[in-house]
Write a protein that holds these residues in place. Sequence first.
Motif, PDB file in Angstrom:
ATOM      1  N   ASP A   1      41.033  13.815  31.827  1.00  0.00           N
ATOM      2  CA  ASP A   1      39.797  14.677  32.231  1.00  0.00           C
ATOM      3  C   ASP A   1      39.403  14.684  33.816  1.00  0.00           C
ATOM      4  OD1 ASP A   1      39.323  15.551  29.530  1.00  0.00           O
ATOM      5  OD2 ASP A   1      38.101  13.918  29.224  1.00  0.00           O
ATOM      6  N   GLY A   2      40.390  13.912  34.266  1.00  0.00           N
ATOM      7  CA  GLY A   2      40.432  13.654  35.733  1.00  0.00           C
ATOM      8  C   GLY A   2      39.229  12.306  36.432  1.00  0.00           C
ATOM      9  N   PHE A   3      38.925  11.607  35.350  1.00  0.00           N
ATOM     10  CA  PHE A   3      38.289  10.339  35.542  1.00  0.00           C
ATOM     11  C   PHE A   3      39.300   9.403  36.269  1.00  0.00           C
ATOM     12  CE2 PHE A   3      35.126  12.459  33.129  1.00  0.00           C
ATOM     13  CZ  PHE A   3      34.068  12.170  33.655  1.00  0.00           C
ATOM     14  N   ALA A   4      38.975   8.492  37.126  1.00  0.00           N
ATOM     15  CA  ALA A   4      39.544   7.336  37.715  1.00  0.00           C
ATOM     16  C   ALA A   4      39.325   6.242  36.796  1.00  0.00           C
ATOM     17  CB  ALA A   4      39.087   6.934  39.245  1.00  0.00           C
ATOM     18  N   ILE A   5      40.448   5.300  36.281  1.00  0.00           N
ATOM     19  CA  ILE A   5      40.382   4.482  35.468  1.00  0.00           C
ATOM     20  C   ILE A   5      40.369   3.026  36.561  1.00  0.00           C
ATOM     21  CG2 ILE A   5      41.798   3.268  33.641  1.00  0.00           C
ATOM     22  CD1 ILE A   5      43.258   5.638  33.214  1.00  0.00           C
ATOM     23  N   TYR A   6      39.232   2.255  36.351  1.00  0.00           N
ATOM     24  CA  TYR A   6      38.916   1.149  36.732  1.00  0.00           C
ATOM     25  C   TYR A   6      39.055  -0.143  35.754  1.00  0.00           C
ATOM     26  CZ  TYR A   6      37.227   3.086  41.107  1.00  0.00           C
ATOM     27  OH  TYR A   6      37.284   4.081  42.269  1.00  0.00           O
ATOM     28  N   GLN A   7      39.658  -1.241  36.165  1.00  0.00           N
ATOM     29  CA  GLN A   7      39.659  -2.575  35.394  1.00  0.00           C
ATOM     30  C   GLN A   7      38.299  -3.443  35.751  1.00  0.00           C
ATOM     31  OE1 GLN A   7      42.773  -5.349  35.861  1.00  0.00           O
ATOM     32  NE2 GLN A   7      43.128  -5.182  33.584  1.00  0.00           N
ATOM     33  N   ILE A   8      37.768  -3.972  35.075  1.00  0.00           N
ATOM     34  CA  ILE A   8      36.508  -4.975  35.129  1.00  0.00           C
ATOM     35  C   ILE A   8      37.021  -6.205  34.556  1.00  0.00           C
ATOM     36  CG2 ILE A   8      35.318  -4.061  33.072  1.00  0.00           C
ATOM     37  CD1 ILE A   8      32.695  -4.505  34.981  1.00  0.00           C
ATOM     38  N   ASP A   9      36.815  -7.155  35.302  1.00  0.00           N
ATOM     39  CA  ASP A   9      36.884  -8.700  34.801  1.00  0.00           C
ATOM     40  C   ASP A   9      35.584  -9.172  34.341  1.00  0.00           C
ATOM     41  OD1 ASP A   9      37.192 -11.247  34.474  1.00  0.00           O
ATOM     42  OD2 ASP A   9      38.260 -11.617  36.554  1.00  0.00           O
ATOM     43  N   LEU A  10      35.266  -9.345  33.163  1.00  0.00           N
ATOM     44  CA  LEU A  10      34.060  -9.650  32.374  1.00  0.00           C
ATOM     45  C   LEU A  10      33.945 -11.090  32.516  1.00  0.00           C
ATOM     46  CD1 LEU A  10      33.691  -7.250  29.677  1.00  0.00           C
ATOM     47  CD2 LEU A  10      32.596  -6.960  31.682  1.00  0.00           C
ATOM     48  N   THR A  11      34.917 -11.916  33.070  1.00  0.00           N
ATOM     49  CA  THR A  11      34.554 -13.380  33.148  1.00  0.00           C
ATOM     50  C   THR A  11      33.907 -13.831  34.361  1.00  0.00           C
ATOM     51  OG1 THR A  11      36.718 -13.789  34.291  1.00  0.00           O
ATOM     52  CG2 THR A  11      36.849 -13.811  32.013  1.00  0.00           C
TER      53      THR A  11
ATOM     54  N   ASP B   1      37.890   9.035  46.877  1.00  0.00           N
ATOM     55  CA  ASP B   1      38.332   8.036  47.818  1.00  0.00           C
ATOM     56  C   ASP B   1      36.920   6.939  48.183  1.00  0.00           C
ATOM     57  OD1 ASP B   1      40.820   8.843  47.860  1.00  0.00           O
ATOM     58  OD2 ASP B   1      40.641   9.880  49.627  1.00  0.00           O
ATOM     59  N   LYS B   2      35.738   7.817  48.110  1.00  0.00           N
ATOM     60  CA  LYS B   2      34.645   6.808  48.552  1.00  0.00           C
ATOM     61  C   LYS B   2      34.164   5.806  47.340  1.00  0.00           C
ATOM     62  CE  LYS B   2      31.017   8.848  50.273  1.00  0.00           C
ATOM     63  NZ  LYS B   2      29.740   9.718  50.297  1.00  0.00           N
ATOM     64  N   ALA B   3      34.612   6.362  46.068  1.00  0.00           N
ATOM     65  CA  ALA B   3      34.459   5.506  44.938  1.00  0.00           C
ATOM     66  C   ALA B   3      35.254   4.241  45.153  1.00  0.00           C
ATOM     67  CB  ALA B   3      34.545   6.369  43.766  1.00  0.00           C
ATOM     68  N   ALA B   4      36.618   4.385  45.393  1.00  0.00           N
ATOM     69  CA  ALA B   4      37.438   3.438  45.492  1.00  0.00           C
ATOM     70  C   ALA B   4      37.233   2.393  46.516  1.00  0.00           C
ATOM     71  CB  ALA B   4      39.068   4.034  45.601  1.00  0.00           C
ATOM     72  N   ALA B   5      36.760   2.971  47.808  1.00  0.00           N
ATOM     73  CA  ALA B   5      36.469   2.117  48.931  1.00  0.00           C
ATOM     74  C   ALA B   5      35.394   1.394  48.432  1.00  0.00           C
ATOM     75  CB  ALA B   5      36.153   3.051  50.106  1.00  0.00           C
TER      76      ALA B   5
ATOM     77  N   LEU C   1      42.712   1.183  39.308  1.00  0.00           N
ATOM     78  CA  LEU C   1      44.072   1.186  38.524  1.00  0.00           C
ATOM     79  C   LEU C   1      45.212   2.256  39.252  1.00  0.00           C
ATOM     80  CD1 LEU C   1      43.361   0.133  35.089  1.00  0.00           C
ATOM     81  CD2 LEU C   1      44.049  -1.315  36.907  1.00  0.00           C
ATOM     82  N   ASN C   2      44.320   3.010  40.255  1.00  0.00           N
ATOM     83  CA  ASN C   2      45.058   4.001  40.752  1.00  0.00           C
ATOM     84  C   ASN C   2      45.690   5.269  39.595  1.00  0.00           C
ATOM     85  OD1 ASN C   2      44.613   3.347  43.392  1.00  0.00           O
ATOM     86  ND2 ASN C   2      46.304   1.880  43.106  1.00  0.00           N
ATOM     87  N   LYS C   3      44.962   5.255  38.619  1.00  0.00           N
ATOM     88  CA  LYS C   3      45.301   6.166  37.430  1.00  0.00           C
ATOM     89  C   LYS C   3      44.071   6.944  37.139  1.00  0.00           C
ATOM     90  CE  LYS C   3      48.502   2.778  35.107  1.00  0.00           C
ATOM     91  NZ  LYS C   3      48.733   1.771  34.117  1.00  0.00           N
ATOM     92  N   THR C   4      44.403   8.094  36.496  1.00  0.00           N
ATOM     93  CA  THR C   4      43.177   8.915  36.006  1.00  0.00           C
ATOM     94  C   THR C   4      43.415   9.457  34.573  1.00  0.00           C
ATOM     95  OG1 THR C   4      44.336  10.955  36.904  1.00  0.00           O
ATOM     96  CG2 THR C   4      42.945  10.038  38.258  1.00  0.00           C
ATOM     97  N   THR C   5      42.345   9.572  34.074  1.00  0.00           N
ATOM     98  CA  THR C   5      42.354  10.195  32.563  1.00  0.00           C
ATOM     99  C   THR C   5      42.600  11.758  32.738  1.00  0.00           C
ATOM    100  OG1 THR C   5      39.984  10.814  32.488  1.00  0.00           O
ATOM    101  CG2 THR C   5      40.426   8.538  31.886  1.00  0.00           C
TER     102      THR C   5
ATOM    103  N   VAL D   1      38.834  -1.663  30.551  1.00  0.00           N
ATOM    104  CA  VAL D   1      38.600  -0.722  31.755  1.00  0.00           C
ATOM    105  C   VAL D   1      37.262   0.227  31.436  1.00  0.00           C
ATOM    106  CG1 VAL D   1      41.166  -0.730  31.950  1.00  0.00           C
ATOM    107  CG2 VAL D   1      39.956   0.842  30.305  1.00  0.00           C
ATOM    108  N   PHE D   2      36.949   0.966  32.656  1.00  0.00           N
ATOM    109  CA  PHE D   2      36.200   2.089  32.275  1.00  0.00           C
ATOM    110  C   PHE D   2      36.374   3.090  33.335  1.00  0.00           C
ATOM    111  CE2 PHE D   2      34.917  -0.600  36.112  1.00  0.00           C
ATOM    112  CZ  PHE D   2      34.247   0.529  37.128  1.00  0.00           C
ATOM    113  N   TYR D   3      35.558   4.217  33.436  1.00  0.00           N
ATOM    114  CA  TYR D   3      36.188   5.353  33.944  1.00  0.00           C
ATOM    115  C   TYR D   3      35.122   5.789  34.846  1.00  0.00           C
ATOM    116  CZ  TYR D   3      38.969   5.636  29.755  1.00  0.00           C
ATOM    117  OH  TYR D   3      39.924   5.565  28.600  1.00  0.00           O
ATOM    118  N   SER D   4      35.436   6.164  36.131  1.00  0.00           N
ATOM    119  CA  SER D   4      34.299   6.734  37.264  1.00  0.00           C
ATOM    120  C   SER D   4      35.015   7.673  38.025  1.00  0.00           C
ATOM    121  CB  SER D   4      34.054   5.437  38.008  1.00  0.00           C
ATOM    122  OG  SER D   4      32.935   5.812  38.909  1.00  0.00           O
ATOM    123  N   SER D   5      34.123   8.021  39.127  1.00  0.00           N
ATOM    124  CA  SER D   5      34.841   9.115  40.128  1.00  0.00           C
ATOM    125  C   SER D   5      36.090   8.793  40.673  1.00  0.00           C
ATOM    126  CB  SER D   5      33.712   8.990  41.054  1.00  0.00           C
ATOM    127  OG  SER D   5      34.197  10.053  42.358  1.00  0.00           O
ATOM    128  N   PRO D   6      36.862  10.056  40.699  1.00  0.00           N
ATOM    129  CA  PRO D   6      38.267   9.608  41.262  1.00  0.00           C
ATOM    130  C   PRO D   6      38.081   9.948  43.091  1.00  0.00           C
ATOM    131  CG  PRO D   6      37.941  12.134  40.564  1.00  0.00           C
ATOM    132  CD  PRO D   6      36.625  11.269  40.288  1.00  0.00           C
TER     133      PRO D   6
END
Length: 728
Positions: free
Chosen positions: A714-724, A693-697, A708-712, A686-691
Amino acid sequence: MKLKLLTLAMLCGSAALLTGCSDNDNEVPIKPPVKEQQTDDDKQPVDDKQPTDDDKQPTDDDKPTDDDKPTDDDKPTDDDKQPDEPVIAEGTLLELRIMETTDLHANLMNFNYFSNKADDKVGLVKTATLIRQAREAVKNSVLVDNGDLIQGSPLGDYMAKVKGLEEGDVHPIYEAMNTLDYDVANIGNHEFNFGLEFLDEAIDDAKFPYISANVFKDDGDDDPSNDVPLFTPYLIKEKQVIDKNGDTQTLKIGYIGFVPPQIMQWDKANLEGQVIAKDIVDMANHYVPKMKEEGADIIIAIPHSGLETAEKKPLAENASYYLSKVDGIDAIMFGHAHANFPGSRYAGLEEHGVDNEKGTINGVAAVMPGFWGNNLGIIDMTLEYGADGWQVKDSQSTLQPISITNPDRTVTSLAVNDAQVENASMTAHEETKTWVNEPFAKIADEVNSYFALVNDDPSIQIVTDAQLWYTQTIVKGTELDGLPVLSAGAPFRAGRGGPDDFTAVDKGDIAYRNVADLYIYPNVLKVLKLNGAEVKQWLEMSAGQFNQIMPNSEDVQVLVNTDFPSYNFDVLDGVSYQIDVTEPARYDTKGNKVSDGNRIKALTYQGELVTDEQVFLVATNNYRASGGGNFPGISGEKIVVDSPNENRQVVADYIALQSNKNPETGMDPSADGNWSFAPVEGANVVFYSSPSDKAAAFSARFAHITPLNKTTDDGFAIYQIDLTQSAN
């Protein structure tokens, strides 16, 4: 070739393709510090005469001898006391509040010039209200600022590069600060970004004195004993205070300031041949005993320097921890790191003497109040009078925020706008808003930095393409013509300032605020000549941005190392490569080799593997070219094109050029996909980015990135990244 650059030409006085901001400020020495304006509380005026021999560096002749030691006959007796000298009873208590602002970076108003919207999370206009409230709540207080004032927002750029300052003009930052009765201010590293002449003209209207103890005039010799400080190194100010018994006392408060010695790298073009910088702790050890000898009851250090507990190295950038070990320093008001102390970043350092609840470092009271005015730093100190004079009996450090961010990401302001600061700032604020919103070109797609740390990214691509274009043009017809050209760029706004601190530029018209969003620093373009081995080590250092990932593990693993600043994550365009995050990082954040890790794979130029001996030109900025970021093997000696042009101006010129070629749609900002991660199997990353709606889109464009529709916390959105999967 003519470019429709409009008001952007005012940055340098010309929109010509290759003529830029030549900085003749370098040849103008700074004036002596301004005189302190005396108030009723400050009965001792500042001595602004030229430094005396006492200010010069110590020599062996300065060391005390046995003859210099006091004898019993030298000790004062009751008969020696002045008849009117007040007698202070031992055990008398006194409370003093010390307040600090730091790293305001020209954020006067609660406004984000990049988004063109109000922003209650920033602005001296908010902090000022807390200052007045905190001052009113106690009997005795002082207020200091710790620098990085005049650069860092479009308002700072507008004043330095467009409007300018003439003799008699008052910079709006000082118009605002002059309403707040600051006692003293320290110089930060970004004060030098616009040259010494502009700095001098800016600070000469401050109604408070400036200090800095480790910057000296460059006299051209190798004799440190005759070096003359550029600024007043320290001050001792008498302040009338009320003790706990209600009696008036005179407290002699010493102030001493410091700046990172790395200014000589970061602003080499502005400072070389004019000043030198020395070790912070060395200068503290030199001056603090003198301050005690001259009668300072307490000494407040104001280092524009962060907190690190590792073993001290010469000319350390972050030296606040080491200052806590200098005998005689009673409080440390620090900054530079854009962090909060006390705060979660400094938890777990008890073994190093850091009390993150009380706010002390090795028993010395300390505070660091964030950045952009988001907090007011406060140390509430209790002093007790004894046989050795006033001594610190107790202290408590606190931060007063100007806002809180709610769980739903809305912001609640905790301070109304201060009317005096708002009035002082309004003219420059409105002029800046007009300037930054004047369109001069178009782009064909949105540009953002939401995923700049995990993908090849348009916000970096625009910068690297512009630098490559400029370099290829300027070396034509020279001995460098024909060498392969690479270009380095990094994501400046990738969450360092919080979950809202990301570049976001909509498609369509582009204005200066958008260029400043893409490239926030007033750096100057430089070109280095490197071999293939050095290029590879540059990329190995950049790859320290990532934590090591274990393949075939069900554990959630965070990809991005948040201790590694994103402005040091350089992408090198012109070559192609992969980053293997299953390998350990080869270098730590300070450029120290910590493993034999080999993260950079398949490094190629035009389809062929790069050899160690292959020669390249690498376009970058003055910060990196002069050693900023501690990249191995990178130094000013390897500069072969010492351009006068700002990187930001080069970016603006390039956007205008490309937009003119495609007037209907504008410039295409697409990334070329020259780097990606080497595949990693079986890892939950996972990694963290902007929460937003523009980032999600925007993430929907990438099959390997999933919100992942979750936040840390600190308010960052949590994203999953597929490294395969490949990013491109």
